[in-house]
Design an enzyme around this catalytic site. Structure first.
Site, PDB file in Angstrom:
ATOM      1  N   GLY A   1      -9.228   2.262 -13.218  1.00  0.00           N
ATOM      2  CA  GLY A   1      -7.908   2.374 -12.405  1.00  0.00           C
ATOM      3  C   GLY A   1      -8.084   3.338 -11.261  1.00  0.00           C
TER       4      GLY A   1
ATOM      5  CD  GLU B   1      13.156   5.451  13.665  1.00  0.00           C
ATOM      6  OE1 GLU B   1      13.393   4.809  12.600  1.00  0.00           O
ATOM      7  OE2 GLU B   1      12.161   6.038  14.049  1.00  0.00           O
TER       8      GLU B   1
ATOM      9  N   PRO C   1      -7.055   6.347  -8.400  1.00  0.00           N
ATOM     10  CG  PRO C   1      -8.027   7.325  -6.861  1.00  0.00           C
ATOM     11  CD  PRO C   1      -7.714   6.096  -7.213  1.00  0.00           C
TER      12      PRO C   1
ATOM     13  CB  THR D   1      -3.778   5.672 -13.256  1.00  0.00           C
ATOM     14  OG1 THR D   1      -4.956   5.618 -13.020  1.00  0.00           O
ATOM     15  CG2 THR D   1      -3.078   4.648 -11.695  1.00  0.00           C
TER      16      THR D   1
ATOM     17  CE  LYS E   1      -9.563   6.569 -13.186  1.00  0.00           C
ATOM     18  NZ  LYS E   1      -8.435   7.046 -12.278  1.00  0.00           N
ATOM     19  CB  THR E   2      -8.903  13.123 -16.158  1.00  0.00           C
ATOM     20  OG1 THR E   2      -9.636  12.776 -15.281  1.00  0.00           O
ATOM     21  CG2 THR E   2      -9.474  14.494 -16.792  1.00  0.00           C
TER      22      THR E   2
ATOM     23  CG  HIS F   1      12.973   0.339  12.707  1.00  0.00           C
ATOM     24  ND1 HIS F   1      11.857  -0.661  12.819  1.00  0.00           N
ATOM     25  CD2 HIS F   1      12.356   1.356  13.394  1.00  0.00           C
ATOM     26  CE1 HIS F   1      10.783  -0.520  13.496  1.00  0.00           C
ATOM     27  NE2 HIS F   1      10.886   1.025  13.569  1.00  0.00           N
TER      28      HIS F   1
END
Ligand code: ADP
Ligand code: MG
Ligand code: ZN
Length: 638
Positions: free
Chosen positions: A220, A442, A222, A224, A226-227, A445
């Site tokens: 996955g 701006e 970085p 997310t 895992k560690t 947009h």
């Protein structure tokens, strides 16, 4: 120890020979000048030095912005800002005791830009000599250090620090992390629960003759979790957690990585049942032979050692090896063979529900005001990972403390989101021509975003600069719709072109600015994808792969294209005509709304920020043409 002495004996002779050759060469001018430095040293643009201790302090205070590591982790050039001196940037040189994993993870956590510079390539003779000299130098310094520390008061302390600074690996007897602390990754948790059971009650499995898997791979992006998941498994099972990171082995002396892996598994066996976590395994486990210009011995040896250790597991020895990566595609197939990391568990960025539960976890210890609704934050943060969300709540808490409030309010959270996405707030410009131009840009947009039916609604328009941007328009993406229609993509292109179109309508073609650069890049990206990936052009529903980029070690990119020249040309034509006609439509739309635009701009310049509701009611009040009906057919055409 034994090994070491044998090494010296083996290398002593060639080394002597080499030295003679070297002297001969240098005198004779045979070796190119400048070859005297075998490794890239920190460039001399660094102005001062600082101690490692001070560097850690700076890092703790969040003053460090970039770290460039040299000489295989023994020195670095650190870029730090000085908040007392208008955030002036200083570049300082630091000697490092090595790249400890804690340091790496702290750098990563703080978002410090981080780079490791490989040794400069050296002429062959030096390469050989360098390789020979290094282990000897290392041994020399080992002995030197050991002596020094033994002879000094407080010596043992220093010796220990040296041992620690080699960052062999980490062991946590008790991680204290539980599955409840990891949120939004339910599938992964479900799959990993089994491993907890293996670790807790292995007898249950061995009794019926089941072989317990050796390892699993967490895949996955970085941040997310895992560690965190790996720690939670160890925490739930109540076993020790050993960890090391693949990236540490890059740039190390040949042989050190393998012996470190051996040590790690030995320690782990003594402490079984336990869990070993190898972070960033792609750093050592890349497909062998894929790199350009030969492999990296160190990597290969480290990888081989990991595989050997895992193959040596006899039956069930109570050790589970988890590895994490965000590049499963580059992994060596040997890693994925049965008995090794044969299970893959994907740890994906959270969806809106996942983000909500992560926010719940991280707000447990935070004081939130009554106006804060976590669902609303989850909605505003598509694409945020668990680490981003944790960081968001922390930033909001810091802002709250700085503003001397007792509870984190909606304002703080909003500010923190803006800051994480767009950067630090700057000082607004004073009224003048540039501010006016930015305001028109701006409003361009936002007006297109409001008037074009298929566009995401405007959330905020502001003239307060952030990061690189002088003004910003925020849109609230329709959450998790998953599929995006052709009309929506076209609307997005129009919205992104709105800024430039407004500049042109109001100030004339000669006066348009570079401020639209980012917008135009975005437009090009969307348009090309529409043509080549989503089959949304006259070419038809074909997937046209354009240069699949394969990243090789180092800076060499190899691109491969299965597109003929003629196809590439017609792709370009389609992209040009799509963007060209949408730009014309956008200019026409804004020209028709000129008076409305002028009046909204006046209000924006005065108030600096307008939220989505304010903006749309202003447009409602000022517009002369009821546009929505007119624009929908426009989008479905051509
Ligand atoms: P990775 O190893 O995938 O890069 P980490 O596990 O290091 O990510 O995550 C860093 C931090 O972000 C964690 O310590 C935790 O505070 C937070 N975090 C990340 N993912 C989650 C999650 N799924 N649930 C709760 N917190 C998370
Ligand atoms: Mg990690
Ligand atoms: Zn813009």
């Amino acid at each position: 120890m034994n090994n070491r002495w044998r090494t010296i004996a083996l290398w002593g002779l060639p080394l002597l020979l080499g030295l003679f050759m070297l002297f001969g060469m240098v005198r004779g001018g045979g070796v190119a000048a400048g070859a005297s430095s075998a490794t890239a040293a920190p460039s001399n643009t660094a102005v001062g030095r600082m101690t490692y201790g001070r560097f850690l302090d700076y890092l703790g205070n969040g003053r460090v912005t970039a770290v460039d590591v040299f000489e295989g982790g023994r020195s670095a050039v650190v870029e730090a800002v000085d908040p007392d001196l208008d955030n002036r940037v200083q570049r300082l040189r630091v000697d490092l005791p090595g790249l400890a994993p804690e340091l790496l993870s702290q750098l990563k956590q703080q978002g410090v830009s981080f780079d490791v510079h490989p040794p400069r390539t050296t002429p062959p003779l030096f390469g050989v000599l360098g390789n020979l000299l290094f282990p000897l130098l290392l041994i020399g310094s080992l002995i030197f250090l050991a002596r020094r520390s033994a002879g000094m008061p407080g010596g043992p302390g220093q010796a220990m620090q040296f041992g620690k600074s080699k960052a062999r690996f980490m062991m946590e007897a008790e991680t204290g992390v539980k599955f409840d602390d990891v949120a939004g990754v339910e599938e992964a948790k479900q799959e990993l629960r089994e491993i907890v059971t293996f670790l807790r009650t292995p007898e249950r499995f061995t009794a019926v003759g089941a072989t317990i898997p050796n390892g699993a791979l967490l895949v996955g992006p970085p941040g997310t979790g895992k560690t965190l998941l790996a720690k939670a498994i160890a925490g739930e099972a109540g076993v020790p957690f050993f960890s090391l990171s693949g990236s540490e082995f890059v740039e190390m002396f040949v042989g050190v990585g393998a012996s470190r892996v051996r040590d790690l598994f030995k320690k782990a066996k003594e402490n079984a049942p336990c869990l070993i976590f190898v972070d960033e395994i792609d750093a050592v486990g890349r497909q062998r032979g894929a790199g350009m210009g030969g492999g990296n011995d160190e990597r290969e040896q480290t990888l081989n050692q990991i595989l050997t250790e895992m193959d040596g597991f006899e039956g069930n020895n109570g050790i589970i090896v988890l590895a994490a990566t965000n590049r499963p595609d580059v992994l060596d197939s040997a890693l994925l063979r049965p008995g090794r990391f044969d299970r893959q568990v994907s740890v994906d960025p959270p969806d809106i529900k996942g983000r909500l539960s992560i926010l719940e976890v991280h707000s447990r210890n935070k004081k939130l005001g009554d106006d804060v609704r976590l669902e609303a934050i989850a909605r505003r943060t598509p694409g945020f990972t668990g680490a981003d969300l944790a960081n968001l709540l922390n930033e909001a808490a810091i802002l709250t403390a700085r503003r001397r409030k007792d509870f984190i309010g909606l304002v703080e959270i909003d500010d923190a989101v803006d800051r994480i996405i767009a950067g630090m707030e700057g000082r607004p410009l004073t009224d003048g021509r540039s501010k006016r131009l930015i305001a028109y840009h701006e409003v361009g947009h936002a007006l297109v975003g409001t008037l074009v039916e298929a566009h995401d609604p405007v959330q905020k328009v502001t003239l307060i600069p952030r990061g690189q941007a002088q003004g910003l328009t925020w849109f609230a993406p329709d959450e998790e719709q998953g599929l995006v229609s052709r009309a929506q993509l076209k609307a997005r292109i129009m919205g992104a072109l709105g800024g430039r179109a407004a500049e042109e309508v109001v100030f004339g073609r000669a006066e348009v600015t570079t401020g639209a650069g980012g917008d135009i890049q975005q437009v090009a990206g969307i348009a090309r994808q529409m043509v080549t990936q989503y089959g949304m052009s006259d070419i038809g529903p074909l997937s046209l792969s354009e240069g699949n980029q394969e990243v090789f070690l180092g800076r060499d990119l190899l691109t491969r294209s299965d597109m003929s020249g003629a196809t590439a040309r017609s792709v370009d034509e389609q992209v040009f005509s799509l963007v060209g006609s949408l730009y014309k439509d956008t200019v026409a739309l804004l020209a028709a709304q000129r008076s409305c635009m002028d009046r909204v701009v006046e209000v924006l310049i005065e108030q600096e920020t307008l939220d989505g509701d304010e903006f749309s009611s202003l447009v409602e009040a000022f517009t002369t043409v009821p546009v929505k009906e007119r624009l929908t057919p426009l989008l479905s055409a051509g």
